[in-house]
Each structure stands twice: as C-alpha cells, then as structure tokens.
Scaffold this motif. Structure first.
Motif, short mmCIF file in Angstrom:
data_model
loop_
_atom_site.label_atom_id
_atom_site.label_comp_id
_atom_site.label_asym_id
_atom_site.label_seq_id
_atom_site.Cartn_x
_atom_site.Cartn_y
_atom_site.Cartn_z
N MET A 1 25.86 72.27 -7.98
CA MET A 1 27.18 71.73 -7.63
C MET A 1 27.85 71.08 -8.82
O MET A 1 29.07 71.20 -9.01
N ARG A 2 27.06 70.38 -9.63
CA ARG A 2 27.71 69.74 -10.77
C ARG A 2 28.19 70.81 -11.74
O ARG A 2 29.23 70.64 -12.39
N SER B 1 35.82 71.87 -5.04
CA SER B 1 34.68 71.50 -4.20
C SER B 1 33.66 72.63 -4.13
O SER B 1 34.03 73.76 -3.81
N PRO B 2 32.41 72.33 -4.39
CA PRO B 2 31.37 73.36 -4.27
C PRO B 2 30.94 73.51 -2.81
O PRO B 2 29.78 73.25 -2.46
N ILE C 1 24.95 75.12 2.04
CA ILE C 1 23.61 75.69 1.87
C ILE C 1 22.59 74.55 1.89
O ILE C 1 21.55 74.62 2.55
N ASP C 2 22.91 73.49 1.18
CA ASP C 2 22.03 72.33 1.14
C ASP C 2 21.87 71.72 2.53
O ASP C 2 20.74 71.51 3.00
N TRP C 3 22.95 71.47 3.23
CA TRP C 3 22.88 70.84 4.55
C TRP C 3 22.13 71.71 5.56
O TRP C 3 21.42 71.19 6.42
N ASN D 1 27.01 80.31 -10.59
CA ASN D 1 27.46 79.52 -9.45
C ASN D 1 28.83 79.90 -8.92
O ASN D 1 29.05 79.92 -7.73
N GLY D 2 29.71 80.20 -9.83
CA GLY D 2 31.09 80.39 -9.41
C GLY D 2 31.29 81.54 -8.45
O GLY D 2 32.28 81.60 -7.76
#
Ligand code: RET
Ligand code: RET
Lengths: 233, 233
Positions: free
Chosen positions: A61-62, A71-72, A78-80, B2-3
């Motif tokens: 995300m960073r 916003s990623p 995916i994380d949640w 990521n993108g």
C-alpha cells in the motif's frame, strides 16, 4: 523508494509507520508466544499472523501511495478479507475454554463477509451508490456487535470462570465497537458520502484504525494470555 | 506490480488472498508443529510444505495474471505436481500408526499422476480434446476415491483404535471427494467443454478450491494431531 516520501506527506508517513509497527508487532507476538501456557499459544500466533498479513499489505500500500497518491483500495480489502475473519477466530479461541461452538464463529464470519463485500462494492465497484452500500455494510457490522454484546458470545464470556477471559473479552468487544467505528467514519469521507467535506483523509482514518485494531486488539489478547498463565501456574 | 490490480478484478483479488493465506498458513502449521506430540510433527511439517509450495507458485501466478490476464496454467500444474503427491503422503502418515503399507501410497500417487498428466494435456497440449482428457483425468481421481472410500486405506482407518484418526480420516476423504470436485467443475468451463458458457472463471474456481483443499485439509490434519496429542498426554 525513500526519496519519494515528500515532507508534509503525512498520509504517506502513516503508511510507513503502519508497515513498521505491524512488522514489529508480529515479532513481538510470535516471540512472546513462548512465555504463555500452551492453551494460549494459538491465540498469540493468530495475533502475529494478523499483524504479519497487514505488514505485507502495508508494504504494497505504501508503494501504491508513493507512486500514485491514490487510495490503495484493492490491497486494503485484500488485507481485511484475511484479517477480519482471523479476528473472529480470536474471539472463538478466547471463548473456547468457556464452551464456544463453531456456530458462534460462523455468525461472526457471516457478519464480516456482509460488511466487507458491501464495503468493497461501495468503494470500488459502484462508488456512486456508496451511501447505500455503506448502510448494508453497517448491518453486517451490527450482526457482529449483536453477537458479542447480546448474543451467545456475550453469555459465554459472562459465564466463564476465568477472570482474565471475562475482563479481557470486555476490552476486546470494546475495540470492535469503538475502534472499528473509525472505519465507517473514514468511509463517509468518500466523495458523495455524508462527510465528504473531509475528502482525502480516508486513508489516514483507515491507517490509524488499523494500528489500533490490529496491534491494540492483539495486545489485549496477549494480556489475557499473560494474566491467565500467571494465575494458572 | 502494485499499480496494476484494477478495481473489480476479483480473480486477481483471489490470487492475492491466495498468496497471502498460503504464506500465513505455512507459518501457522510450522509454529503449531511445536505443540503436538512427536509422532504428529511430520504431518504438520508436510501441511506447512504444501502451503509454502503453493505460496511460492501463487506469487508467480499472480504476476502472470497481472501481466497477461491469462490462466497461469504452467505454474498451476507445477504446483499440483508437487502438492498432490504430498497430500497422498499425508494420508499415508496419518494411517501409518494403523499399519499403512507403501503399496497404498503408490496407488494414491499413481492415481494422482494419471489425473494431473491427463489434465495438463487437456488444458495445455491438446485443448481441442479437453473433454476426452478430462474423462481420463477423472479416472485417476476415481482411483484415489476408491482407495480411500472402499480400498485398503478405508479399511485401515476403520480398524484404527485412535478416535481422532478415525473421525479425522473421514473429514480428510470428504475433502478429496467434495473439495476436489471444484477442480473438474472449473475445468469444464474451458472453451469447448461442458460448462463453457461460464468460460473465464476457471482460475476463480481453482483459487477457491486450492484455499479449501490446501489450507482446510491442513487444518484437519492439525486438528487430528492436536486432539490426539491431548488424549495421549
Ligand atoms: C461499517 C462499515 C465499514 C466497516 C469496516 C470495518 C469495521 C473494517 C474493519 C477492519 C479491521 C478490524 C481490520 C483489522 O484487521 C466499511 C467497510 C468501511 C464500509 C462502511 C461501513
Ligand atoms: C478430475 C479432474 C481434474 C482434477 C484436478 C484435481 C482434483 C486437482 C487437485 C489439486 C489439489 C488438491 C491440489 C492441492 O494441493 C483436472 C486436472 C482439473 C482435469 C479435469 C478432471
């Protein structure tokens, strides 16, 4: 990588502190696991996995944030998708000695799925209707709240003979009520939603909430395990 | 990297959750291995290796998916070539205290080889004949089902004096019957096959099936080991 975090990019700042604190918390939980009685070891391992999974996604995300300053959302969800069910499992493991059944776990996970699927649709798929999806999502969250404040989970905890579990459970559910409330507040800052005047701070809200709910919640579990280990010894 | 995960790319989403959940499951199995009796430690290690091998291939597969949005068929079969025989070994290890011979293991592995070689030919070599190769592949799967429901493996489990092994074995074989059935359903969505109207979701089916069969199956083994450790103590 480092060169691109501009001075004053405080949202980017929290992506970095988020990443590192999640990683440090994982090490903390996994190492401390060695000092608690066997029956609490699985709980501490789950705490470590929650923060480890978060650390990996904060790493992504960073990166997205530095590259795009958007916003990623994908990585957030995916994380949640992985960590929220693990938090439900934490409730289950803590209440298992008190007689928790898998039905309780299923109800918590069902509420989580409603909450996250609706939230994702509102944020990423049909943002024009994000108010309606936010309301549906909140219903899923309400199911969880019901279970831990009035449903079977709350009765089991109240009937538990273990004081550490009893008081610890109360702190855990307080996180789920108050700590989790930061997420919908962040969500309401989306364009077209109730607090859209504050637009742009959704990631700040989510990053702060994640630190509180993943690390803080894990520390409560750790505290229960430590206390119970001391009194069982 | 990521993108490029677009909003609404839910197949891509499952490649990411697949990767992370496999990695987390590996840590879980390897750490929990320390809490079971010695004779169950190898089983938990094999569970960890199955999910770890999968984590590595999901890492590759999600890269292929993000770059091409095509099925990463090669990596899929590379993964299965390693993990399916390891699952056969899990059956063998669980039934070894009950007297399992290597003949049983050979029959399970023979069935797996037929199943995977035929499936690979149908998916990647001569896709025009994927129905025929699917049928041959299903015969290989049927050999495995026969062994665990009617053959020597089922007799050994029934004769075992260990209740955890007995009930756990029934859950394991249920995974092999019902959980594995998701794979051929996915395969039938290939162009020219029986469910080709649903074309494009083969990876979604495989990703869901892998999560169930690798992590879920490993958790059943973990549960047997935990239960047996508690009752042996
Ligand atoms: C109610 C509600 C939401 C709640 C999200 C929550 C409560 C997320 C919790 C995540 C946690 C606790 C992760 C920790 O590991 C959404 C989806 C923002 C959409 C708007 C309505
Ligand atoms: C029957 C059948 C198939 C079965 C595949 C299976 C059952 C794969 C299982 C993989 C597992 C369990 C991996 C876990 O580690 C194929 C090849 C799709 C081809 C069509 C017919």
């Amino acid at each position: 990588l480092n060169g691109t975090l501009a001075a004053g990019d405080y949202i980017g700042f929290t992506f970095f502190t988020g990443y590192m604190s999640m990683l440090a918390a994982s090490i903390f939980f996994i190492v401390e696991r060695g000092t608690v009685n066997d029956k609490w070891k699985t709980s501490l391992l789950i705490s470590a996995l929650i923060t480890f999974i978060a650390a990996v996604h904060y790493f992504y995300m960073r990166g997205v944030w530095l590259d795009t300053h958007e916003s990623p959302t994908q990585f957030r969800y995916i994380d949640w998708t992985l960590t929220v069910p693990l938090m439900c499992i934490e409730y289950f493991l803590i209440l298992k000695p008190a007689g928790a059944k898998t039905g309780m776990l299923s109800r918590l996970i069902f509420g989580s799925v409603v909450m996250l699927v609706a939230g994702y649709i509102g944020e990423a798929v049909v943002p024009a209707q994000n108010v309606m999806w936010g309301i549906i999502s909140t219903l899923g969250w309400a199911l969880i709240i019901y279970e831990i404040y009035m449903g079977e989970a709350s009765k089991l905890a109240a009937a538990s003979s273990n004081e550490d579990v009893k008081t610890g459970f109360k702190v855990m559910r307080w996180f789920t009520l108050v700590g989790w409330a930061i997420y919908p507040v962040g969500y309401m800052m989306l364009p077209g939603n109730l607090l859209s005047g504050f637009s742009g701070n959704i990631d700040l809200a989510y990053n702060i909430a994640d630190a509180i709910n993943k690390i803080g919640f894990g520390l409560v579990v750790w505290n229960i395990a430590k206390g119970a280990t001391a009194s069982e010894a």
